[in-house]
Design a protein around this motif. Structure first.
Motif, short mmCIF file in Angstrom:
data_model
loop_
_atom_site.label_atom_id
_atom_site.label_comp_id
_atom_site.label_asym_id
_atom_site.label_seq_id
_atom_site.Cartn_x
_atom_site.Cartn_y
_atom_site.Cartn_z
N VAL A 93 0.84 -1.21 0.00
CA VAL A 93 0.00 0.00 0.00
C VAL A 93 0.87 1.25 0.00
O VAL A 93 1.82 1.35 0.78
CB VAL A 93 -0.94 0.00 1.22
CG1 VAL A 93 -1.70 1.32 1.31
CG2 VAL A 93 -1.90 -1.17 1.15
N ALA A 94 0.53 2.19 -0.89
CA ALA A 94 1.26 3.46 -0.98
C ALA A 94 0.26 4.60 -1.14
O ALA A 94 -0.91 4.38 -1.48
CB ALA A 94 2.24 3.44 -2.16
N ALA A 95 0.70 5.81 -0.89
CA ALA A 95 -0.15 6.99 -1.04
C ALA A 95 0.21 7.71 -2.33
O ALA A 95 1.36 7.69 -2.78
CB ALA A 95 0.03 7.93 0.15
N LYS A 96 -0.79 8.36 -2.94
CA LYS A 96 -0.56 9.12 -4.16
C LYS A 96 -1.58 10.24 -4.28
O LYS A 96 -2.57 10.29 -3.54
CB LYS A 96 -0.62 8.22 -5.38
CG LYS A 96 -1.99 7.62 -5.65
CD LYS A 96 -1.94 6.76 -6.91
CE LYS A 96 -3.31 6.21 -7.26
NZ LYS A 96 -3.28 5.41 -8.51
N ALA A 97 -1.34 11.15 -5.23
CA ALA A 97 -2.25 12.26 -5.49
C ALA A 97 -3.31 11.80 -6.49
O ALA A 97 -2.99 11.13 -7.48
CB ALA A 97 -1.49 13.46 -6.04
N GLY A 99 -30.31 15.48 -13.31
CA GLY A 99 -28.98 14.98 -13.66
C GLY A 99 -28.11 14.92 -12.43
O GLY A 99 -28.61 14.85 -11.29
N ASN A 100 -26.81 14.98 -12.64
CA ASN A 100 -25.85 14.97 -11.54
C ASN A 100 -24.79 16.03 -11.78
O ASN A 100 -24.22 16.09 -12.88
CB ASN A 100 -25.17 13.61 -11.41
CG ASN A 100 -26.12 12.53 -10.93
OD1 ASN A 100 -26.54 12.51 -9.79
ND2 ASN A 100 -26.49 11.64 -11.84
N VAL A 101 -24.56 16.86 -10.78
CA VAL A 101 -23.46 17.82 -10.85
C VAL A 101 -22.19 17.13 -10.38
O VAL A 101 -22.19 16.44 -9.35
CB VAL A 101 -23.77 19.05 -9.97
CG1 VAL A 101 -22.51 19.88 -9.75
CG2 VAL A 101 -24.83 19.92 -10.63
N ILE A 102 -21.13 17.29 -11.14
CA ILE A 102 -19.84 16.67 -10.81
C ILE A 102 -18.84 17.77 -10.48
O ILE A 102 -18.57 18.64 -11.31
CB ILE A 102 -19.33 15.81 -11.97
CG1 ILE A 102 -20.33 14.67 -12.25
CG2 ILE A 102 -17.95 15.25 -11.66
CD1 ILE A 102 -20.00 13.86 -13.47
N ILE A 103 -18.32 17.74 -9.26
CA ILE A 103 -17.35 18.74 -8.81
C ILE A 103 -16.01 18.05 -8.57
O ILE A 103 -15.90 17.18 -7.71
CB ILE A 103 -17.82 19.41 -7.51
CG1 ILE A 103 -19.21 20.02 -7.68
CG2 ILE A 103 -16.82 20.48 -7.07
CD1 ILE A 103 -19.76 20.66 -6.42
N PRO A 104 -14.98 18.41 -9.33
CA PRO A 104 -13.66 17.79 -9.13
C PRO A 104 -12.88 18.48 -8.01
O PRO A 104 -13.00 19.69 -7.81
CB PRO A 104 -12.98 18.00 -10.48
CG PRO A 104 -13.56 19.28 -10.99
CD PRO A 104 -14.98 19.34 -10.47
N HIS A 105 -12.10 17.71 -7.28
CA HIS A 105 -11.13 18.32 -6.37
C HIS A 105 -9.95 17.36 -6.22
O HIS A 105 -10.08 16.15 -6.41
CB HIS A 105 -11.75 18.66 -5.00
CG HIS A 105 -11.97 17.48 -4.12
ND1 HIS A 105 -13.11 16.69 -4.18
CD2 HIS A 105 -11.20 16.93 -3.15
CE1 HIS A 105 -13.04 15.74 -3.28
NE2 HIS A 105 -11.89 15.85 -2.64
N ARG A 106 -8.81 17.90 -5.90
CA ARG A 106 -7.57 17.14 -5.85
C ARG A 106 -7.17 16.88 -4.40
O ARG A 106 -7.25 17.76 -3.55
CB ARG A 106 -6.45 17.89 -6.57
CG ARG A 106 -5.12 17.16 -6.61
CD ARG A 106 -4.07 17.96 -7.36
NE ARG A 106 -2.77 17.32 -7.33
CZ ARG A 106 -2.37 16.39 -8.19
NH1 ARG A 106 -3.19 16.02 -9.16
NH2 ARG A 106 -1.17 15.86 -8.12
N GLU A 107 -6.74 15.64 -4.14
CA GLU A 107 -6.17 15.28 -2.85
C GLU A 107 -4.75 14.78 -3.09
O GLU A 107 -4.53 13.92 -3.95
CB GLU A 107 -7.02 14.23 -2.14
CG GLU A 107 -8.38 14.75 -1.72
CD GLU A 107 -9.06 13.84 -0.72
OE1 GLU A 107 -8.35 13.08 -0.02
OE2 GLU A 107 -10.30 13.90 -0.63
N ASP A 108 -3.81 15.32 -2.36
CA ASP A 108 -2.39 15.08 -2.65
C ASP A 108 -1.85 13.76 -2.12
O ASP A 108 -0.88 13.24 -2.64
CB ASP A 108 -1.55 16.24 -2.10
CG ASP A 108 -1.83 17.54 -2.83
OD1 ASP A 108 -2.13 17.47 -4.05
OD2 ASP A 108 -1.77 18.60 -2.20
N SER A 109 -2.45 13.22 -1.07
CA SER A 109 -1.87 12.00 -0.48
C SER A 109 -2.99 11.13 0.08
O SER A 109 -3.44 11.32 1.22
CB SER A 109 -0.88 12.37 0.63
OG SER A 109 -0.30 11.22 1.19
#
Length: 371
Positions: A36-40, A283-293
């Protein structure tokens, strides 16, 4: 002789023991594992949404009468002020003309009363008539002027009623259904509107987010205005599963929590110049967001048991032990984001987890760590 037989039995026992050990070793399940490892990752949050035109206006007549002209059709694009229906104008035009005649008659009465008053003023100055006669003439002029104002008010009302025979669009938009046709009798008190006009050159897309998510955003950005400013462009997935071509943006976040659902209403806006989006759709609203780890594992590395998501950790001795996970589906439909249950460096089985049991030993075939 007995010694020879004993030696043979001992040899057979050792051979059987060796075969049994070899059989046990050969029957160990061969499993692929990963560290197991972490990634963005970029995560798409999806929220059920309803679509509404910028304006959906029901059109009702303001007078009663029979429709004599229908100048629009369902789905037609109309401009503000464009005539859509014409209601029988004959009685309203006649009423307007009568009130115009009443105005002219009242104007004549005012002129007559004014002449009478001026005459009485001269006669009073010459002491031919009394002050009473002068006051009476003055009052008669005031009554005539009041009658004129009343006649003008009635004339204006009749003119307005005549103008209401032409039912005009209050805004730019698209015409809805037309339940009434030429010859239908309509009135201002009817339950069903003549039609509706939807201004959907831009559409509002409403969705709700949890109170917990709102507080998280407020802690991150500090204020509602800053949350709205920092929100990324949003996408819209239509009811058939396809993605709408254009992107929208969040325009407002309600300051009131719905007590029944514990959610906050959010309004986003999408350009709709091509008229693809229809008011009233979902419909469905899709909101993107980034998680770094974050920890990401394949869904094949898990199994579901009694509504629990489980994975199998591999111990140093090669034995596996189940652990319960809290997960979220990643956008690709193949992986999970693990919120709890695993730590970086854990070794887990990636395939065939449904056949494993706690404590059994496996033969390990390593995969590359998650990147």
């Amino acid at each position: 002789m007995k010694r020879i037989i004993g030696v043979i039995l001992l040899a057979c026992t050792m051979c059987l023991s060796s075969c049994k050990n070899r059989e046990v070793k050969e029957t160990l399940p061969l499993c692929r594992v990963m560290t197991v490892a972490a990634k963005a990752v970029e995560i798409n949050e999806s929220y059920s949404a309803s679509i509404q035109g910028r304006q959906d206006i029901d059109i009702y007549p303001q007078i009663s009468g029979t429709i004599t002209e229908l100048r629009v059709y369902e789905g037609k694009t109309v401009r503000k002020g464009e005539v859509m229906f014409v209601i029988d104008q004959v009685p309203y035009r006649a009423a307007w003309r009568k009130t115009m005649a009443d105005v002219h008659a009242a104007e004549a009465q005012v002129e007559t009363a004014r002449l009478e008053y001026r005459s009485k003023q001269q006669l009073f100055a010459e002491k031919v008539v009394s002050e009473y006669d002068l006051s009476t003439a003055k009052n008669a002029l005031a009554i005539a002027e009041a009658t004129l104002e009343q006649a003008k008010a009635l004339e204006e009302d009749a003119q307005n009623s005549l103008s209401y025979t032409e039912v005009k669009s209050p805004s730019n938009g698209v015409v809805g259904t037309l339940p009434y046709r030429e010859g239908a009798l309509v009135s201002a008190s009817m339950a069903i509107p003549l039609t509706s006009v939807s201004d959907n050159s831009e559409v509002y897309v409403y969705f709700s987010i949890t109170e917990k998510r709102v507080h998280s955003l407020l802690r991150q950005y500090g204020s509602h205005d800053e949350v709205i400013r920092q929100m990324p462009p949003v996408r819209l997935q239509l009811n058939d599963g396809s993605l709408y071509d254009g992107q929208g943006h969040v325009e407002s976040i309600s300051g009131i929590i719905n007590r029944k659902t514990g959610t906050v209403s959010v309004r986003s806006i999408f350009d709709n110049t091509n008229r693809t989006l229809l008011s009233g759709g979902i419909g469905n609203v899709i909101i993107p967001h980034r998680e770094d780890s974050v920890i990401v594992i394949p869904q094949t590395a898990t199994t579901e048991l009694q509504n629990k998501i489980l994975a199998y950790k591999v111990a140093e001795d090669g034995c596996v032990h189940s652990c319960e996970l809290t997960v979220e589906k990643l956008n690709d439909g193949k992986d999970y984001i693990v919120r709890s249950g695993l730590a970086v460096g854990d070794v887990i089985v990636t395939e065939g987890t449904g056949l494993l049991q706690d404590g059994i030993q496996i033969d390990i075939r390593k995969d590359e760590p998650s990147k």
